[in-house]
Write an enzyme that holds these catalytic residues in place. Structure first.
Site, PDB file in Angstrom:
ATOM      1  N   GLY A  38       1.065  -1.185   0.020  1.00  0.00           N
ATOM      2  CA  GLY A  38       0.244   0.152   0.290  1.00  0.00           C
ATOM      3  C   GLY A  38       0.455   1.319   0.042  1.00  0.00           C
ATOM      4  O   GLY A  38       2.029   1.336  -0.042  1.00  0.00           O
ATOM      5  N   CYS A  41       5.264  -6.535   1.075  1.00  0.00           N
ATOM      6  CA  CYS A  41       5.266  -4.970   1.125  1.00  0.00           C
ATOM      7  C   CYS A  41       5.309  -4.145   2.358  1.00  0.00           C
ATOM      8  O   CYS A  41       6.085  -4.230   3.232  1.00  0.00           O
ATOM      9  CB  CYS A  41       4.901  -4.626   0.067  1.00  0.00           C
ATOM     10  SG  CYS A  41       5.809  -2.703  -0.478  1.00  0.00           S
ATOM     11  N   TYR A  42       4.479  -3.226   2.080  1.00  0.00           N
ATOM     12  CA  TYR A  42       3.856  -2.456   2.990  1.00  0.00           C
ATOM     13  C   TYR A  42       3.566  -3.251   4.364  1.00  0.00           C
ATOM     14  O   TYR A  42       3.661  -3.493   5.671  1.00  0.00           O
ATOM     15  CB  TYR A  42       3.075  -1.555   3.050  1.00  0.00           C
ATOM     16  CG  TYR A  42       2.143  -0.906   4.413  1.00  0.00           C
ATOM     17  CD1 TYR A  42       2.927  -0.095   4.299  1.00  0.00           C
ATOM     18  CD2 TYR A  42       1.084  -1.067   4.601  1.00  0.00           C
ATOM     19  CE1 TYR A  42       2.239   1.583   5.729  1.00  0.00           C
ATOM     20  CE2 TYR A  42       0.772  -0.123   5.787  1.00  0.00           C
ATOM     21  CZ  TYR A  42       1.614   0.284   6.226  1.00  0.00           C
ATOM     22  OH  TYR A  42       1.307   1.800   7.412  1.00  0.00           O
ATOM     23  N   HIS A  55       6.980  -8.258  -4.834  1.00  0.00           N
ATOM     24  CA  HIS A  55       5.014  -9.076  -4.749  1.00  0.00           C
ATOM     25  C   HIS A  55       5.472 -10.368  -4.943  1.00  0.00           C
ATOM     26  O   HIS A  55       5.507 -10.695  -6.336  1.00  0.00           O
ATOM     27  CB  HIS A  55       4.854  -7.892  -5.648  1.00  0.00           C
ATOM     28  CG  HIS A  55       4.251  -6.861  -5.185  1.00  0.00           C
ATOM     29  ND1 HIS A  55       3.106  -5.920  -4.584  1.00  0.00           N
ATOM     30  CD2 HIS A  55       5.378  -5.416  -4.066  1.00  0.00           C
ATOM     31  CE1 HIS A  55       3.040  -5.116  -3.676  1.00  0.00           C
ATOM     32  NE2 HIS A  55       4.353  -5.020  -3.620  1.00  0.00           N
ATOM     33  N   GLU A  91       2.826 -11.669  -5.447  1.00  0.00           N
ATOM     34  CA  GLU A  91       1.020 -11.952  -6.548  1.00  0.00           C
ATOM     35  C   GLU A  91       1.469 -11.860  -8.101  1.00  0.00           C
ATOM     36  O   GLU A  91       0.624 -12.454  -8.703  1.00  0.00           O
ATOM     37  CB  GLU A  91       0.067 -11.291  -6.054  1.00  0.00           C
ATOM     38  CG  GLU A  91       0.323  -9.375  -5.705  1.00  0.00           C
ATOM     39  CD  GLU A  91       0.757  -8.960  -4.630  1.00  0.00           C
ATOM     40  OE1 GLU A  91       2.066  -9.971  -4.217  1.00  0.00           O
ATOM     41  OE2 GLU A  91       1.150  -7.322  -4.295  1.00  0.00           O
ATOM     42  N   ASP A 124     -20.560 -11.308 -18.045  1.00  0.00           N
ATOM     43  CA  ASP A 124     -21.023 -11.190 -16.131  1.00  0.00           C
ATOM     44  C   ASP A 124     -23.333 -11.036 -16.288  1.00  0.00           C
ATOM     45  O   ASP A 124     -23.804 -11.783 -15.768  1.00  0.00           O
ATOM     46  CB  ASP A 124     -20.786 -10.271 -16.566  1.00  0.00           C
ATOM     47  CG  ASP A 124     -19.540  -9.717 -15.772  1.00  0.00           C
ATOM     48  OD1 ASP A 124     -19.083 -10.853 -16.367  1.00  0.00           O
ATOM     49  OD2 ASP A 124     -19.313  -8.464 -16.086  1.00  0.00           O
ATOM     50  N   LYS A 180     -13.884 -12.048 -12.982  1.00  0.00           N
ATOM     51  CA  LYS A 180     -13.846 -12.796 -14.331  1.00  0.00           C
ATOM     52  C   LYS A 180     -14.028 -14.081 -14.754  1.00  0.00           C
ATOM     53  O   LYS A 180     -14.793 -14.920 -15.023  1.00  0.00           O
ATOM     54  CB  LYS A 180     -13.624 -11.985 -15.320  1.00  0.00           C
ATOM     55  CG  LYS A 180     -14.060 -11.388 -16.314  1.00  0.00           C
ATOM     56  CD  LYS A 180     -15.097 -10.571 -16.660  1.00  0.00           C
ATOM     57  CE  LYS A 180     -15.821  -9.801 -17.849  1.00  0.00           C
ATOM     58  NZ  LYS A 180     -16.741  -9.211 -17.812  1.00  0.00           N
TER      59      LYS A 180
END
Ligand code: XMP
Length: 519
Positions: free
Chosen positions: A59, A86-87, A175, A177, A233, A375
């Site tokens: 963040g 990270c943060y 990160h 991710e 969707d 999604k």
């Protein structure tokens, strides 16, 4: 707020990173359910039993200032494994008495090589000889808090991965991710299965029956209205609700005139004939065109299209008596992004009008069966509901449609020209087996005319811009690299077949710094 049920979950506390959603995606891809909340919602958690692990995201805040985003320290006393990213790592270090400095010398942005110092469950099978990780930080932990050990380091920073075995707390400065971190999902695998010991139970297709039953229980004999666009969707929402309540679902398709060639009629037919849905088609194309006349500002266009859509939908729905619910295809990223829900600090770049607009004006209760899904999870659901492949795997299409792909003033003539060019482009992608390799592709019409020559005649016509990107979720994207042969073919075909276009250009910008759509 967490969704109210007893599913075992990994809780992600979002400190406002642009990539927090990817953490949830990675975890769900590993077959484990995960949810995101903001720090201010931590105090609302009632049932800690179902939380098998906690991840603190990155963040923009900094613990080097007097005021910084934090969470109650009691969360560390719950005996739930915690991973800071990270943060998140810096916050852990701060709360446990470490020292963090904002340092130009130690800052790392982009790729870095990380070196192993000690074995850890968190990094089992993670390290390669040249282990690339993706960094984005200026603050760095310079003094390790008591009880923690260093697992890995980079040439700039001694504290890249840390752990406190006794408390089951871990932190990574990079990160895992993002895909630029090689083997990043191994970090999540280790955290989930070796440290949190959570089981793989998240299977989307198997959610179908639960969702249908939930709708039945909620709606009972009442009526539901739904705006059907033909995108994946709203289509999945309509099929789910139809399975639950049949004719009590009324679907309204508003033709804005800003859809792709033949798309609206094709979708209408499928839903009416194949799925036997109760669908009403409203042709509002002239109204949209006249309201958009001489509107050049992109945000204004978006607002006009969104507001008019709401007005028409509202007017049509009033023709039906005793409707109690409005169905929407809200997805989990929409839920995370709508600020009133999370209060997160991630900034809004463009006003996406598909969240929130409808219910405020209408006195209807909301039904949003896809609120907890990403999604591609919706696509899996669509498959389980037998949704046509052409709809289920269609590239994303923005709510304002071609309205934001005709740059500047929109006219009927321009819509027609663009529809033809786009149709050729997408057909060629399909014919050349490229469509499924690309995340989103489209043609746009630029607002300038240039000179060309066709045969012996001088032409003065529009420029068509082609855009094709690869992406994971539309948050970041790279342009797709077409072969010269394909470029030649597509440029030729469009110029030769679409009257009004004499020049084709290809957009070679990535996101960021550009966006996927042009307006
Ligand atoms: P940008 O242009 O922001 O687009 O990089 C990211 C993704 O969002 C889609 N998009 C929209 N979708 N309503 C939508 O439903 C909108 O107003 C809207 N604007 C952009 C875009 O097509 C891309 O997939």
């Amino acid at each position: 707020m967490l969704f109210q049920d007893n599913r075992e979950t990994i809780l992600i506390i979002d400190f406002g990173s642009q990539v927090t959603k990817l953490i949830a995606r990675r975890i769900r891809d590993l077959g484990v359910y995960s949810e995101i909340i903001t720090p201010r919602h931590v105090k609302t958690i009632k049932n800690y039993e179902r939380i098998k692990g906690i991840i603190l995201s990155g963040g923009p805040s900094t613990v080097t200032k007097e005021k910084f985003q934090s969470i109650p320290k009691q969360i560390f006393e719950k005996k739930i494994p915690i991973l800071g990213i990270c943060y998140g790592l810096q916050l852990i270090a701060k709360l446990f008495g470490g020292k963090i400095k904002s340092s130009f010398k130690r800052r790392e942005f982009g790729r870095e090589i990380v070196f192993k110092r000690k074995e850890s469950l968190l990094t089992k099978k993670f390290f390669n000889p040249n282990q690339v990780v993706w960094m984005s930080h200026e603050d760095a932990v310079v003094k390790l808090p008591k009880g923690f050990q260093i697992i890995a380091y980079t040439k700039n920073s001694k504290l890249t991965i840390i752990e406190n075995l006794k408390k089951n707390i871990y932190g990574v400065q990079f990160h895992p991710e993002v895909t630029h971190t090689i083997n990043g999902s191994q970090i999540f695998k280790n955290f989930l299965f070796l440290i949190c010991k959570i089981k793989k139970k998240w299977n989307i297709a198997s959610q179908k029956n639960r969702l249908i039953q939930d709708i039945k229980n909620k709606v009972q004999n009442d009526k539901v209205i739904c705006a059907l666009s033909g995108g994946v969707d709203s289509s999945v929402v309509a099929l789910l609700i139809n399975k639950a309540i049949k004719k009590n679902l009324i679907c309204i398709m508003v033709d804005t005139g800003l859809m792709r060639k033949n798309e609206f009629k094709y979708t209408y037919k499928i839903f009416k004939k194949k799925y036997k849905l109760n669908v009403i088609l409203i042709d509002a194309s002239n109204m949209f065109l006249s309201r958009l006349k001489n509107v050049f500002n992109p945000e204004k266009k978006r607002k006009i299209i969104g507001n008019l859509f709401v007005r028409i939908f509202e007017k049509e729905s009033k023709k039906f008596k005793k409707i109690k619910y409005l169905a929407q295809g809200t997805l989990y990223p929409d839920v995370i992004e709508s600020r009133s829900y999370t209060g997160s600090k991630t900034s809004k770049i463009k006003s996406h009008h598909n969240v929130g607009g409808l219910p405020k004006k209408m006195n209807l209760k909301l039904i949003e069966p896809l609120r907890e899904f990403f999604k591609d999870e919706v696509r899996v659901l669509g498959n389980a509901l037998n949704l046509s492949k052409s709809i289920c795997y269609r590239h994303p299409f923005p709510g304002p449609g071609l309205g934001i792909r005709i740059i500047g003033n929109i006219t009927k003539e321009k819509v027609k020209i663009l529809q033809e060019a786009d149709y050729i482009f997408i057909n060629e992608l399909n014919k050349n087996n490229l469509y499924d390799k690309i995340w989103q592709a489209y043609a746009a019409l630029l607002p300038m005319k240039t000179v060309g020559v066709m045969g012996d005649t001088r032409t003065y016509e529009y420029t068509c811009l082609l855009r094709a990107v690869v992406s994971e979720d539309g948050m970041t994207a790279d342009y797709y690299y077409f072969s010269k042969e394909f470029q030649d073919k597509i440029s030729n075909k469009i110029i030769n077949n679409v009257k009004g276009i004499n020049r084709v250009v290809y957009d070679i910008s990535s996101k960021p710094p550009s966006t996927i759509e042009l307006e």
